[in-house]
Structures are given as structure tokens and as C-alpha cells.
Scaffold this active site. Structure first.
Site, PDB file in Angstrom:
ATOM      1  N   TRP A  21      10.140 -21.860 -77.278  1.00  0.00           N
ATOM      2  CA  TRP A  21       9.898 -23.249 -76.894  1.00  0.00           C
ATOM      3  C   TRP A  21       8.454 -23.493 -76.443  1.00  0.00           C
ATOM      4  O   TRP A  21       8.085 -24.600 -76.117  1.00  0.00           O
ATOM      5  CB  TRP A  21      10.838 -23.641 -75.750  1.00  0.00           C
ATOM      6  CG  TRP A  21      10.770 -22.668 -74.592  1.00  0.00           C
ATOM      7  CD1 TRP A  21       9.898 -22.690 -73.536  1.00  0.00           C
ATOM      8  CD2 TRP A  21      11.600 -21.525 -74.408  1.00  0.00           C
ATOM      9  NE1 TRP A  21      10.137 -21.627 -72.703  1.00  0.00           N
ATOM     10  CE2 TRP A  21      11.178 -20.891 -73.201  1.00  0.00           C
ATOM     11  CE3 TRP A  21      12.658 -20.969 -75.118  1.00  0.00           C
ATOM     12  CZ2 TRP A  21      11.783 -19.736 -72.706  1.00  0.00           C
ATOM     13  CZ3 TRP A  21      13.269 -19.819 -74.625  1.00  0.00           C
ATOM     14  CH2 TRP A  21      12.830 -19.213 -73.438  1.00  0.00           C
ATOM     15  N   ARG A  22       7.652 -22.455 -76.409  1.00  0.00           N
ATOM     16  CA  ARG A  22       6.303 -22.562 -75.841  1.00  0.00           C
ATOM     17  C   ARG A  22       5.256 -22.754 -76.928  1.00  0.00           C
ATOM     18  O   ARG A  22       5.282 -22.083 -77.968  1.00  0.00           O
ATOM     19  CB  ARG A  22       5.991 -21.307 -75.024  1.00  0.00           C
ATOM     20  CG  ARG A  22       4.565 -21.274 -74.459  1.00  0.00           C
ATOM     21  CD  ARG A  22       4.307 -20.018 -73.654  1.00  0.00           C
ATOM     22  NE  ARG A  22       4.955 -20.089 -72.341  1.00  0.00           N
ATOM     23  CZ  ARG A  22       4.856 -19.124 -71.422  1.00  0.00           C
ATOM     24  NH1 ARG A  22       4.190 -18.016 -71.687  1.00  0.00           N
ATOM     25  NH2 ARG A  22       5.467 -19.275 -70.257  1.00  0.00           N
ATOM     26  N   GLU A  43      14.519 -25.258 -70.134  1.00  0.00           N
ATOM     27  CA  GLU A  43      14.584 -25.317 -68.670  1.00  0.00           C
ATOM     28  C   GLU A  43      16.021 -25.392 -68.174  1.00  0.00           C
ATOM     29  O   GLU A  43      16.363 -24.802 -67.151  1.00  0.00           O
ATOM     30  CB  GLU A  43      13.766 -26.503 -68.144  1.00  0.00           C
ATOM     31  CG  GLU A  43      12.265 -26.340 -68.295  1.00  0.00           C
ATOM     32  CD  GLU A  43      11.722 -25.120 -67.550  1.00  0.00           C
ATOM     33  OE1 GLU A  43      12.322 -24.713 -66.536  1.00  0.00           O
ATOM     34  OE2 GLU A  43      10.701 -24.571 -67.994  1.00  0.00           O
ATOM     35  N   GLN A  48      19.112 -20.152 -63.398  1.00  0.00           N
ATOM     36  CA  GLN A  48      19.973 -19.019 -63.043  1.00  0.00           C
ATOM     37  C   GLN A  48      20.133 -18.003 -64.180  1.00  0.00           C
ATOM     38  O   GLN A  48      21.072 -17.208 -64.171  1.00  0.00           O
ATOM     39  CB  GLN A  48      21.369 -19.518 -62.609  1.00  0.00           C
ATOM     40  CG  GLN A  48      21.361 -20.531 -61.484  1.00  0.00           C
ATOM     41  CD  GLN A  48      20.945 -19.926 -60.168  1.00  0.00           C
ATOM     42  OE1 GLN A  48      21.163 -18.753 -59.904  1.00  0.00           O
ATOM     43  NE2 GLN A  48      20.323 -20.722 -59.314  1.00  0.00           N
ATOM     44  N   THR A  49      19.237 -18.009 -65.163  1.00  0.00           N
ATOM     45  CA  THR A  49      19.360 -17.103 -66.305  1.00  0.00           C
ATOM     46  C   THR A  49      17.977 -16.577 -66.677  1.00  0.00           C
ATOM     47  O   THR A  49      16.978 -17.268 -66.516  1.00  0.00           O
ATOM     48  CB  THR A  49      19.982 -17.828 -67.512  1.00  0.00           C
ATOM     49  OG1 THR A  49      21.167 -18.516 -67.108  1.00  0.00           O
ATOM     50  CG2 THR A  49      20.366 -16.852 -68.609  1.00  0.00           C
ATOM     51  N   LEU A  86      26.639 -17.664 -71.687  1.00  0.00           N
ATOM     52  CA  LEU A  86      25.398 -17.964 -70.976  1.00  0.00           C
ATOM     53  C   LEU A  86      25.652 -18.265 -69.502  1.00  0.00           C
ATOM     54  O   LEU A  86      24.740 -18.207 -68.680  1.00  0.00           O
ATOM     55  CB  LEU A  86      24.680 -19.140 -71.643  1.00  0.00           C
ATOM     56  CG  LEU A  86      23.216 -19.377 -71.287  1.00  0.00           C
ATOM     57  CD1 LEU A  86      22.382 -18.122 -71.533  1.00  0.00           C
ATOM     58  CD2 LEU A  86      22.642 -20.528 -72.115  1.00  0.00           C
ATOM     59  N   TYR A  88      27.370 -20.421 -65.979  1.00  0.00           N
ATOM     60  CA  TYR A  88      27.055 -21.678 -65.281  1.00  0.00           C
ATOM     61  C   TYR A  88      27.293 -22.865 -66.211  1.00  0.00           C
ATOM     62  O   TYR A  88      26.378 -23.590 -66.594  1.00  0.00           O
ATOM     63  CB  TYR A  88      25.605 -21.665 -64.773  1.00  0.00           C
ATOM     64  CG  TYR A  88      25.306 -20.509 -63.865  1.00  0.00           C
ATOM     65  CD1 TYR A  88      25.602 -20.569 -62.508  1.00  0.00           C
ATOM     66  CD2 TYR A  88      24.756 -19.342 -64.360  1.00  0.00           C
ATOM     67  CE1 TYR A  88      25.346 -19.499 -61.664  1.00  0.00           C
ATOM     68  CE2 TYR A  88      24.502 -18.259 -63.533  1.00  0.00           C
ATOM     69  CZ  TYR A  88      24.793 -18.348 -62.187  1.00  0.00           C
ATOM     70  OH  TYR A  88      24.544 -17.294 -61.360  1.00  0.00           O
ATOM     71  N   TYR A 126      13.010 -29.332 -59.540  1.00  0.00           N
ATOM     72  CA  TYR A 126      12.299 -28.270 -60.257  1.00  0.00           C
ATOM     73  C   TYR A 126      12.241 -28.573 -61.756  1.00  0.00           C
ATOM     74  O   TYR A 126      11.174 -28.490 -62.378  1.00  0.00           O
ATOM     75  CB  TYR A 126      12.957 -26.903 -60.046  1.00  0.00           C
ATOM     76  CG  TYR A 126      12.451 -25.903 -61.063  1.00  0.00           C
ATOM     77  CD1 TYR A 126      11.203 -25.319 -60.903  1.00  0.00           C
ATOM     78  CD2 TYR A 126      13.176 -25.619 -62.222  1.00  0.00           C
ATOM     79  CE1 TYR A 126      10.684 -24.458 -61.860  1.00  0.00           C
ATOM     80  CE2 TYR A 126      12.667 -24.761 -63.185  1.00  0.00           C
ATOM     81  CZ  TYR A 126      11.429 -24.181 -63.001  1.00  0.00           C
ATOM     82  OH  TYR A 126      10.919 -23.340 -63.953  1.00  0.00           O
ATOM     83  N   ASP A 144       9.383 -21.939 -59.115  1.00  0.00           N
ATOM     84  CA  ASP A 144      10.615 -21.174 -59.274  1.00  0.00           C
ATOM     85  C   ASP A 144      10.513 -19.896 -58.451  1.00  0.00           C
ATOM     86  O   ASP A 144       9.594 -19.751 -57.628  1.00  0.00           O
ATOM     87  CB  ASP A 144      10.882 -20.881 -60.752  1.00  0.00           C
ATOM     88  CG  ASP A 144       9.860 -19.905 -61.359  1.00  0.00           C
ATOM     89  OD1 ASP A 144       8.867 -19.557 -60.679  1.00  0.00           O
ATOM     90  OD2 ASP A 144      10.064 -19.487 -62.514  1.00  0.00           O
ATOM     91  N   CYS A 206      -3.916  -7.535 -61.755  1.00  0.00           N
ATOM     92  CA  CYS A 206      -3.706  -8.945 -61.422  1.00  0.00           C
ATOM     93  C   CYS A 206      -5.020  -9.720 -61.382  1.00  0.00           C
ATOM     94  O   CYS A 206      -5.978  -9.281 -60.733  1.00  0.00           O
ATOM     95  CB  CYS A 206      -2.996  -9.057 -60.068  1.00  0.00           C
ATOM     96  SG  CYS A 206      -2.651 -10.756 -59.577  1.00  0.00           S
ATOM     97  N   THR A 297      28.429 -17.070 -58.867  1.00  0.00           N
ATOM     98  CA  THR A 297      27.332 -17.156 -57.913  1.00  0.00           C
ATOM     99  C   THR A 297      27.781 -16.863 -56.487  1.00  0.00           C
ATOM    100  O   THR A 297      27.101 -16.149 -55.747  1.00  0.00           O
ATOM    101  CB  THR A 297      26.696 -18.564 -57.952  1.00  0.00           C
ATOM    102  OG1 THR A 297      26.372 -18.896 -59.305  1.00  0.00           O
ATOM    103  CG2 THR A 297      25.438 -18.616 -57.109  1.00  0.00           C
TER     104      THR A 297
END
Length: 350
Positions: A21-22, A43, A48-49, A86, A88, A126, A144, A206, A297
Site C-alpha cells: 500500500w506504500r 490502517e 492490533q496486527t 486476521l 478482531y 490514530y 502508534d 540509528c 485481547t
């Protein structure tokens, strides 16, 4: 602060992760724009994945429903089945609700506005910030778990999460640039995912090694601190697996609200401390020795698996029989698929 942000963007230009998707940074700077629909879907899936788990699902969904119009017109059961595994599952229901709202209220175009995005089903602060930033290059602050960790270390913040969330968000906001904010948001997340990792951060590699306060103090490995979690409770239930003589299996659609809402599953009892038996029909039930174990969860689930074979004329009090050729274990949510995996050998041998 601007210099720090530019340092990270330079690192991102050379080290950006590839994702379906980027839009890569070089392509974006040459005028290629992200697809807001693809960004939104990623998104929602990433809530949660992990990225590793989402890649395959994102590709599958984009192939099945390549536009928001396609998703809005999709059959609920098809989307829920494609989402199976997947987790949730409320996210899948919100995927449909949001797509239909975008088509009905916004002409099939995702709004390039944080406040308006917040009004869409399933989109919280978010997700709205991420879509606004990544899809539309708006200077929204995206925070996040990766970003929280990076900020805690960069500024050597020792207050534990979740109490420290407002401070970490404020620090992240200070660093969000007006130039290339979408690339910057993805850069911080990539930094946390690949360099500033939860364990054994690669501080030597870094781009923020020099300005990092935790690196200077030698405290990076212990940050961010977190308030100890409460012990996860365990709930129990009974799952009833019924097979007719012709091979058909009894399934029911779970209520739309609640866990696994709208998904196909085995008829069962309520989940709690001491579940009451609730067989869907009268039969000679066999209780299997192995329980199906699954963790959500907020609790662990232990399902006692009961199996019965019935004749082709059997009538159930709830649910409906699905013919053997139409049954697809892969379309079941993970907890229900675990039940089937336990019951299948018994079904084959009886």
C-alpha cells in the site's frame, strides 16, 4: 527539531520498507500519489496486527475489491469470510460500514481532512491521523506503539505507558514537519520497527543516535516503561459440532455485536466461568478430550468440543446445515477453526 526530522527523512529515503500500500519515497517525490483506499484498508488491517500478517490479506482484499465502490457493494458474508484468520472481526464490519459511508456521503472519495475522517465508522484518532498524513501528506501527528517507543527513548521519558501517552504524543507533534509529513510519519514507524526495536535496539545504526537522550544515558533498552498488566482471565464454553449422515455440518451466524460478530461458527454455549450446556439438537453427544484454546485481547478462551453424528432428517433448534462441498474451514474465524481441527478426526472415524 527540524534538523532531526530531516535526518530521519534522509534515512527513510534510503531504507524505507516495501509495502503493498506504500508509495516509495522517490516515487512520491516524483509525483506518484498514494491510493487513499489502499492506505485506509492497510490502517484498518494493521490495528492490533503485524505488517507481516497484513501483507497477504491486503493483497487479497485489493484483488477482490479493488475500489471503495467495490467494497461498499460487497456481500457482508464474503468480506467476513475473506477476513477469517486476521482477528478482531469488528474491524471487518467497520470496513464495510466505512466504505458504504464514503460512497453514500462523500461520492466515493475519502475526505482529505482529519476531522471529517474521524466521523467515518471505525476510524479513530490514530487511523484518521495516519490516513490524513500518509494518503494526503497533511501534517498530522501519527503515534502508534513504534512511535511511542522511539519518542520515549529519544527524549529519555521514564513515566510508564499508558500514563505517558500524552507526553509522548506532544513530543511526536513537535517533530512532525510541514515538509513531507506523510513520508516522515512512515519513517518514524519504520525506525521503530527495524532499528529502535523493543529488544536489543540497533543504536549504532540509528540516524538519531546522536540526539537520543536514552542512548546517551544508557537507558534505551529499558524504555518505554509500562504499567504492569493485570492477569488475563480465562473463560470457558462448549462448542457443538454436528455432522449429518450426508456430510453436512451445522453452523450458525454469530450475533452481529460482540466477539466474532457476524461470523460463521459452531453452535455453542455462552462463554463464562461455568457455561450452561446449550446443544442445538438432541443427539448422542461425545465429549472430546482436547479443548480448543484461543486467546483474545482481554481473555483466554477454553472450548470443550462436543461431537455428534445425526441422520439426514435431523432438525436443529438453531443454525443451519451446510452441505459438505460448500463447507470451507478456512472461512471460519481462528477460534472456530481450532474447534474443527479437533473434531475432524472424530468425524472421519465415526
Amino acid at each position: 527539531m527540524r534538523d532531526i526530522s530531516l535526518q530521519l527523512l534522509a534515512w527513510y529515503d534510503a531504507n524505507a520498507r516495501e509495502m503493498p500500500w506504500r508509495v516509495p519515497p522517490n516515487a512520491r517525490q516524483n509525483g506518484t500519489l498514494p491510493d487513499p483506499y489502499a492506505v485506509w484498508m492497510s490502517e484498518v488491517m494493521l490495528q492490533q496486527t503485524t505488517v507481516a500478517a497484513v501483507r497477504e490479506y491486503h493483497n487479497k482484499f485489493m484483488a477482490l475489491w479493488p475500489s471503495v465502490h467495490d467494497m461498499a457493494a460487497a456481500d457482508d458474508a464474503d468480506v467476513m469470510a475473506a477476513w477469517a484468520g486476521l482477528g478482531y472481526y469488528a474491524r471487518a464490519r467497520n470496513l464495510l460500514k466505512c466504505a458504504r459511508a464514503v460512497v453514500a456521503d462523500h461520492g466515493g472519495v475519502f475526505p482529505a481532512d482529519y476531522a471529517v475522517l474521524l466521523t467515518l465508522p471505525g476510524i479513530g484518532p490514530y487511523t484518521a491521523a495516519a490516513i490524513a498524513s500518509i494518503a494526503f501528506d497533511l501534517p498530522e501527528t501519527v503515534v502508534d506503539g513504534n512511535v511511542e517507543r522511539v519518542m520515549a527513548r529519544l527524549f529519555d521519558i521514564h513515566d510508564p505507558l499508558p500514563k505517558s501517552k500524552p507526553v509522548l504524543t506532544a513530543r511526536a507533534k513537535q517533530l512532525t514537519p510541514d515538509t513531507r509529513p506523510g513520508d516522515y510519519a512512515q519513517a518514524v514507524m519504520d525506525l521503530g520497527a527495524t532499528i529502535c526495536t523493543p529488544r536489543n535496539p540497533s543504536c549504532g545504526a540509528c540516524p538519531w543516535q546522536q540526539p537520543c537522550a536514552a542512548n546517551a544515558a544508557g537507558t534505551a533498552a529499558e524504555l518505554p516503561k509500562k504499567t504492569p498488566k493485570k492477569k488475563t482471565p480465562t473463560r470457558h464454553g462448549i462448542a457443538y459440532v454436528v455432522q449429518r449422515a450426508d456430510g453436512a455440518l451445522l453452523l450458525e451466524t454469530r450475533p452481529a455485536s460482540g466477539l466474532l460478530g457476524g461470523m460463521l461458527g459452531w453452535p455453542g454455549s455462552e462463554w463464562g466461568d461455568a457455561p450452561e450446556p446449550a446443544p442445538p439438537l438432541d443427539a448422542n453427544w461425545q465429549t472430546l478430550n482436547e479443548q480448543a484454546r484461543h486467546t483474545f485481547t482481554h481473555f483466554h478462551l477454553r472450548l470443550t468440543v462436543m461431537v455428534a453424528k445425526v441422520d439426514a432428517r435431523a432438525q436443529a433448534r438453531r443454525g443451519s446445515f451446510v452441505a459438505a462441498p460448500d463447507f470451507d474451514a478456512g472461512a471460519l474465524p481462528t477460534a472456530m477453526r481450532k474447534v474443527f481441527d479437533i473434531a475432524a478426526p472424530t468425524l472421519r472415524n465415526t
